[in-house]
Design an enzyme around this catalytic site. Structure first.
Site, PDB file in Angstrom:
ATOM      1  N   LYS A 231       0.817  -1.218   0.000  1.00  0.00           N
ATOM      2  CA  LYS A 231       0.000   0.000   0.000  1.00  0.00           C
ATOM      3  C   LYS A 231       0.850   1.267   0.000  1.00  0.00           C
ATOM      4  O   LYS A 231       2.049   1.253   0.258  1.00  0.00           O
ATOM      5  CB  LYS A 231      -0.939  -0.004   1.207  1.00  0.00           C
ATOM      6  CG  LYS A 231      -2.115  -0.964   1.049  1.00  0.00           C
ATOM      7  CD  LYS A 231      -3.091  -0.863   2.203  1.00  0.00           C
ATOM      8  CE  LYS A 231      -4.306  -1.764   1.965  1.00  0.00           C
ATOM      9  NZ  LYS A 231      -5.255  -1.728   3.106  1.00  0.00           N
ATOM     10  N   ARG A 265      -3.344 -10.071   5.688  1.00  0.00           N
ATOM     11  CA  ARG A 265      -3.972 -10.102   4.359  1.00  0.00           C
ATOM     12  C   ARG A 265      -2.954  -9.570   3.363  1.00  0.00           C
ATOM     13  O   ARG A 265      -2.558  -8.399   3.418  1.00  0.00           O
ATOM     14  CB  ARG A 265      -5.243  -9.251   4.356  1.00  0.00           C
ATOM     15  CG  ARG A 265      -6.013  -9.287   3.036  1.00  0.00           C
ATOM     16  CD  ARG A 265      -7.280  -8.434   3.137  1.00  0.00           C
ATOM     17  NE  ARG A 265      -8.061  -8.480   1.910  1.00  0.00           N
ATOM     18  CZ  ARG A 265      -7.890  -7.662   0.871  1.00  0.00           C
ATOM     19  NH1 ARG A 265      -6.944  -6.719   0.914  1.00  0.00           N
ATOM     20  NH2 ARG A 265      -8.642  -7.775  -0.213  1.00  0.00           N
TER      21      ARG A 265
END
Length: 284
Positions: A231, A265
């Site tokens: 991210k 995740r």
């Protein structure tokens, strides 16, 4: 004994009668069947590609496979409920047939999508909106009696990164999740996983503040899922790209595990599983 159980964190999930042990952290592989996910290498265009990636995830040690048919990247294109169902249901049917041992999570904020995919064979609902984008979601999960992942997000995927503001990001996230957990338990939904929502309606500073104080989420006595994988909080800090963010992902996953994360995740399962093994070794 009852008092002891009250104070101990929840250590398992009931997956249609099968118990998943969460006393040791687990890894969730991200399987995107969207054409516009932020990390291009995570996109699968065909069922064969998805089967290959799912097999790789399972061989590398993933416990969960999280399938998304609606991109939640900042500014993502909105698609209809029917289009999301059309993307997801055939994939779920094939994956559950080919990999009956896999635990399939569905990344959706829509109750109808949740219902159709669970009926097709999926096991868990992963809702980035925690019911805020579909008022029928909580009652649907209660009827389906499946584990439910709730996440904090300020705004929607279309506007969440335009100008996120908090007086105290940690307290506001905890307060939000606490209200959701109370509402879910009132509906007799007890297999709940919480996600602080790194990157969802938060600046880079907000994300690192949450990570720095992540032990605070132990107050819930529920499994905590974290999703840092490739991210912006990593690659923007380092001045690189999502494609170059694997090492940074591993570092943040390591920190999160040490602070109590129960599920990672990720796009890269092998590295995350190794991360879990090494942190567990460190703990003895």
């Amino acid at each position: 004994m009852a008092e002891k159980n009250f104070f101990e964190p929840k250590q398992s999930l009931n997956i249609k009668g099968r118990l998943i042990d969460l006393s040791r952290p687990k890894v969730m592989g991200i399987l995107n069947i969207t054409p516009d996910s932020f990390y291009s290498n995570s996109r699968t265009k065909t069922i064969d590609e998805a089967l290959t990636k799912a097999a790789q995830f399972l061989n590398e040690g993933a416990t969960f496979i999280d399938i998304g048919g609606y991109s939640s990247r900042p500014g993502a294109k909105d698609i209809s409920t029917n289009e999301e169902i059309d993307r997801l249901v055939p994939m779920v049917e094939v994956l559950t047939k080919e990999f009956p041992e896999a635990v399939i999570s569905i990344d959706t904020f829509r109750a109808k999508v949740a219902e159709e995919t669970i009926l097709a064979g999926a096991h868990i609902i992963n809702d980035i909106a925690s019911g805020d984008m579909d008022e029928k979601m909580f009652e649907t999960v209660a009827q389906l009696q499946v584990p439910y992942m709730i996440m904090h997000m300020q705004g929607t995927p279309q506007n969440m990164q335009q100008n996120p503001v908090y007086n105290n990001v940690l307290l506001e996230v905890i307060d939000y999740l606490a209200k959701k957990v109370a509402a879910l338990k009132a509906l007799h939904i007890h297999d709940i996983i919480i996600d602080p929502g790194f990157g969802f309606g938060k600046t880079t500073e907000h994300n690192y503040e949450l990570l720095n104080q992540m032990e605070a989420f132990k107050i819930f006595k529920l499994p905590v899922l974290v999703g840092f994988s490739r991210k912006g909080m990593i690659y923007k800090t380092l001045g690189t790209t999502a494609a170059e963010a694997l090492n940074g992902t591993t570092i943040l996953n390591t920190i999160a595990l040490q602070k109590g994360a129960g599920i990672l995740r990720v796009h890269d399962v092998k590295e995350a599983v190794e991360c879990v093994r090494l942190v567990e070794r460190l703990k003895g």
